[in-house]
Design an enzyme around this catalytic site. Sequence first.
Site, mmCIF file in Angstrom:
data_model
loop_
_atom_site.group_PDB
_atom_site.id
_atom_site.type_symbol
_atom_site.label_atom_id
_atom_site.label_comp_id
_atom_site.label_asym_id
_atom_site.label_seq_id
_atom_site.Cartn_x
_atom_site.Cartn_y
_atom_site.Cartn_z
ATOM 1 C CB CYS A 11 41.214 32.000 23.975
ATOM 2 S SG CYS A 11 40.609 32.872 25.422
ATOM 3 C CG HIS A 13 40.449 37.666 34.307
ATOM 4 N ND1 HIS A 13 39.256 38.340 34.193
ATOM 5 C CD2 HIS A 13 41.176 38.019 33.228
ATOM 6 C CE1 HIS A 13 39.255 39.071 33.084
ATOM 7 N NE2 HIS A 13 40.407 38.892 32.492
ATOM 8 C CB CYS A 61 40.039 30.215 31.732
ATOM 9 S SG CYS A 61 40.828 29.197 30.486
ATOM 10 C CD GLU A 100 45.656 34.434 34.280
ATOM 11 O OE1 GLU A 100 45.234 34.938 33.224
ATOM 12 O OE2 GLU A 100 46.515 33.534 34.303
ATOM 13 C CB CYS A 142 46.831 29.343 28.225
ATOM 14 S SG CYS A 142 46.222 30.652 27.171
ATOM 15 C CG ASN A 159 44.983 38.491 25.092
ATOM 16 O OD1 ASN A 159 44.808 38.552 23.890
ATOM 17 N ND2 ASN A 159 43.977 38.574 25.950
ATOM 18 C CB SER A 199 39.139 39.761 25.493
ATOM 19 O OG SER A 199 40.185 40.683 25.263
HETATM 20 S S1 SF4 Z 1 43.943 31.266 30.143
HETATM 21 FE FE1 SF4 Z 1 43.050 33.180 29.457
HETATM 22 S S2 SF4 Z 1 43.839 33.469 27.364
HETATM 23 FE FE2 SF4 Z 1 44.195 31.326 27.913
HETATM 24 S S3 SF4 Z 1 42.431 30.184 27.147
HETATM 25 FE FE3 SF4 Z 1 41.992 30.766 29.260
HETATM 26 S S4 SF4 Z 1 40.885 32.721 29.151
HETATM 27 FE FE4 SF4 Z 1 41.905 32.371 27.182
#
Ligand code: SF4
Length: 303
Positions: free
Chosen positions: A12, A80, A102, A132, A196, A226, A267
């Site tokens: 991602c 995270h 992220c 996270e 997300c 995930n 990942s």
């Molecule tokens: S929140 Fe986590 S799974 Fe979603 S885009 Fe960001 S890193 Fe990727």
Amino acid sequence: MKVIGIVPRGYCKGVVRAINIAKKNTPKDKPVYILGMIVHNQYIVQALQDKGIQTIDQKGKTRLELLDQIDDGCVIITAHGASDQVFIKAKEKGLDVIDASCLDVIKTHDLIKNKLNEGYDILYIGKDGHPESEGAISIDPKHIHLITKKDDFFQLDQSKKYVLTNQTTMSLYDVYDLCEYAKKHLKHVEIAKETCTATKIRQEAIHNIQDDVDVVFIVGDPRSNNTKKLASIASEKHEVYMIESVKDIQIDMLKHKQTAAVSSGASTPTYLTNQVIEYLKQFDYNDKNTYQKPIIDKQRILD
Ligand code: SF4
């Protein structure tokens, strides 16, 4: 064998960003550390280690506690995210901090902070011990409550007003069930679903795998939340195997199978998923010459 590569799959945007940040910061004149696993994938952790970037991780220890093991140099915060206390402590220790959180995780943190300021308590659907969840809950542990199951709602004070939100990588379907339950059982709850977009569209693609697929392979690390969710969704309608790489494919998994579908966690290195797809495409159960597995080239993990 006929192989369907599920789209979208794999990396991602948050993971791509975090890995690129790490690659740009290979150590020159001072040590570079990653606080916790940059993503839950041991191949990536090892590939970064080979470039001199050390991962500081210990089961049961929080990001704040892990910082005690770093005394100098530069520390990278993973995709995270982390609480403000982690950033403050790192700076107090004189470390250079590089934030690879992220942007979707930061958006959820901002939502939580805004709602706390408005006097709400937060109900956070997440996985206990996941980095996270840890980062989100440590924003204000007194007023943020982890929800892992329906029973958790019964411990709550009905006189408070709540906002219900979630870890970005939670299953859309699990979050939906818990939200519906909360709406029925709490007097004052607002819903702010935060799965997300990357997670959502990967889960929906798995949900829509055609019925005539005989077997599904999900490539990813067993610690990746995930990845496990993708496997769990696929298992509702199909025979599924979660594998880390092509090495884990057993010939028996392919007996009497004509069509395979392949996906991977956010990942999982693209190289590893492509290798699985190419191996299955050339595989023929009746021809033992096609059984031989390719070698994993560790130099290509970060491609
Ligand atoms: S929140 Fe986590 S799974 Fe979603 S885009 Fe960001 S890193 Fe990727």
